[in-house]
Write an enzyme that holds these catalytic residues in place. Sequence first.
Site, PDB file in Angstrom:
ATOM      1  N   ASP A 164       0.786  -1.248  -0.055  1.00 37.71           N
ATOM      2  CA  ASP A 164      -0.077  -0.187  -0.201  1.00 37.71           C
ATOM      3  C   ASP A 164       0.708   1.177   0.037  1.00 37.71           C
ATOM      4  O   ASP A 164       0.659   2.170  -0.803  1.00 37.71           O
ATOM      5  CB  ASP A 164      -0.770   0.103   1.218  1.00 37.71           C
ATOM      6  CG  ASP A 164      -1.705  -1.221   1.387  1.00 37.71           C
ATOM      7  OD1 ASP A 164      -1.701  -2.006   0.421  1.00 37.71           O
ATOM      8  OD2 ASP A 164      -2.594  -1.331   2.274  1.00 37.71           O
ATOM      9  N   GLU A 394       2.294  -9.811  11.465  1.00 38.73           N
ATOM     10  CA  GLU A 394       2.021  -9.330  10.145  1.00 38.73           C
ATOM     11  C   GLU A 394       3.091  -9.313   9.226  1.00 38.73           C
ATOM     12  O   GLU A 394       3.553  -9.718   8.146  1.00 38.73           O
ATOM     13  CB  GLU A 394       1.044  -8.081  10.192  1.00 38.73           C
ATOM     14  CG  GLU A 394       0.514  -7.483   8.588  1.00 38.73           C
ATOM     15  CD  GLU A 394      -0.222  -6.445   8.804  1.00 38.73           C
ATOM     16  OE1 GLU A 394      -0.180  -5.595   9.929  1.00 38.73           O
ATOM     17  OE2 GLU A 394      -0.441  -5.828   7.806  1.00 38.73           O
TER      18      GLU A 394
HETATM   19  C1  DGY Z   1      -5.432  -1.952   4.561  1.00 40.25           C
HETATM   20  O1  DGY Z   1      -6.653  -1.436   4.562  1.00 40.25           O
HETATM   21  O2  DGY Z   1      -4.453  -1.502   4.992  1.00 40.25           O
HETATM   22  C2  DGY Z   1      -5.310  -2.781   3.508  1.00 40.25           C
HETATM   23  O3  DGY Z   1      -4.213  -3.084   3.047  1.00 40.25           O
HETATM   24  C3  DGY Z   1      -5.959  -2.266   2.242  1.00 40.25           C
HETATM   25  O4  DGY Z   1      -6.236  -3.411   1.182  1.00 40.25           O
END
Ligand code: DGY
Length: 421
Positions: A164, A394
């Site tokens: 992201d 994560e």
């Molecule tokens: C988040 O909401 O952080 C996700 O990675 C977007 O898909």
Amino acid sequence: MTKYFDEAKRILAANDRGGYTVPTDRLYPFQWNWDSAFVAMGFATYDIDRAYRELERLAEGQWADGMIPHIIFHQPSDTYFPGPGVWRTNHTIPTSGITQPPVFGMALRAVHEAAEKAGTDNARARTIVLFEAALKWHRWWYAARDPDGTGLVALLHPWESGSDNSPAWDVALARVPTTTNTAVVRKDTGHVNADMRPRDEDYRRFIHLVDTYAACGWNPAKQWEKASFKVAEVQTSAILLKAGEDLEHLAGQLGLDAAAEELAAFNYRTRRALLAQWRPNLSRFVSSDLISGQDIEAPTQAGFLPLLALDLDTDLTQALAAEMRLWSDGMKVAFPTTKPFVESFEAKRYWRGPSWAIINWLLIDGLERNAQAKMAETLRSSTLDAIETEGFAEYFDPITGEGCGGLGFSWTAATYLWLAR
Ligand code: DGY
């Protein structure tokens, strides 16, 4: 070892919401596309029926045009932003309106092969239905995201990369306005430390893009025309090609000759296009910013991902492997998603430096494919060590090895099951 396998399985069971797995409780309370594909491969190591189920539930969200969205909102939850009301996609099962890396085809081959090996009933019939969904999705990628037939597919939103807030988007994303029609009410920073997440300014741009595409009625041609973010991306294209190869292989096994030929043509085009993105002066592959026409030179993991889908010549592989070693040198947990200590590197902030087990998994496969067995083994054992030491986080701070972001994370559990099997 057994203790960690048990713990990984316990996490997948705890994150099961009825045939699909949430990435982690609260922070990500729905079904995410590429997360589920990795999870299906994890399940394939011990529960083939559940592995198929994961992919079947993901395919329930597929649109009529072939896109498989990045989030399927099977059940409501108020712990996540942006929810279905922001996406406004009007799909029967609510979904987001963008997509994510197409790991699905890779997962389908893995699940099918596990099923064949175990002599599972109905495997062929279940595989064929999912194969058709995957083929439709690959056609969508080439039609909607490569309308000029270049062989590289473009992303219209940074979330589509799965990475992201990668520094790879800094220049392209800076052109996207921070104004939104939708109020930005973040929930993520209520679950994990804000220093580990994208910044507020990033979120405003993310939501600006969602507003823009919702106003296009999610029509791919209109979105292509209106997009203020458009990146022909090497990590996604490499995953598409690897998944395309796996689907082509499956089509051969299943006697689907026309589909095999169609996929071979897609794969050929992407193979050539990816190779042309190699930059010898950087010892990496680069994505292209389709709005400025410039190479994206920000040093991120994406530059190495084509290893996964290409058979590279020895000189090129040596150069690429040497660069990877340079980035890994002195790190407690490789592979950093941004080159350590460049200005944009942040050891704990999501995709701006941390090491991610699923990226390592893809790199390990790519290194093995390109005869770098020793390096692949080093990365594999250090990934397993990181998980055994810090738990199923994560992602990991590459310098200290600390587990960061959400905990009890499904794809980290799946990676453990796959890499330690
Ligand atoms: C988040 O909401 O952080 C996700 O990675 C977007 O898909």
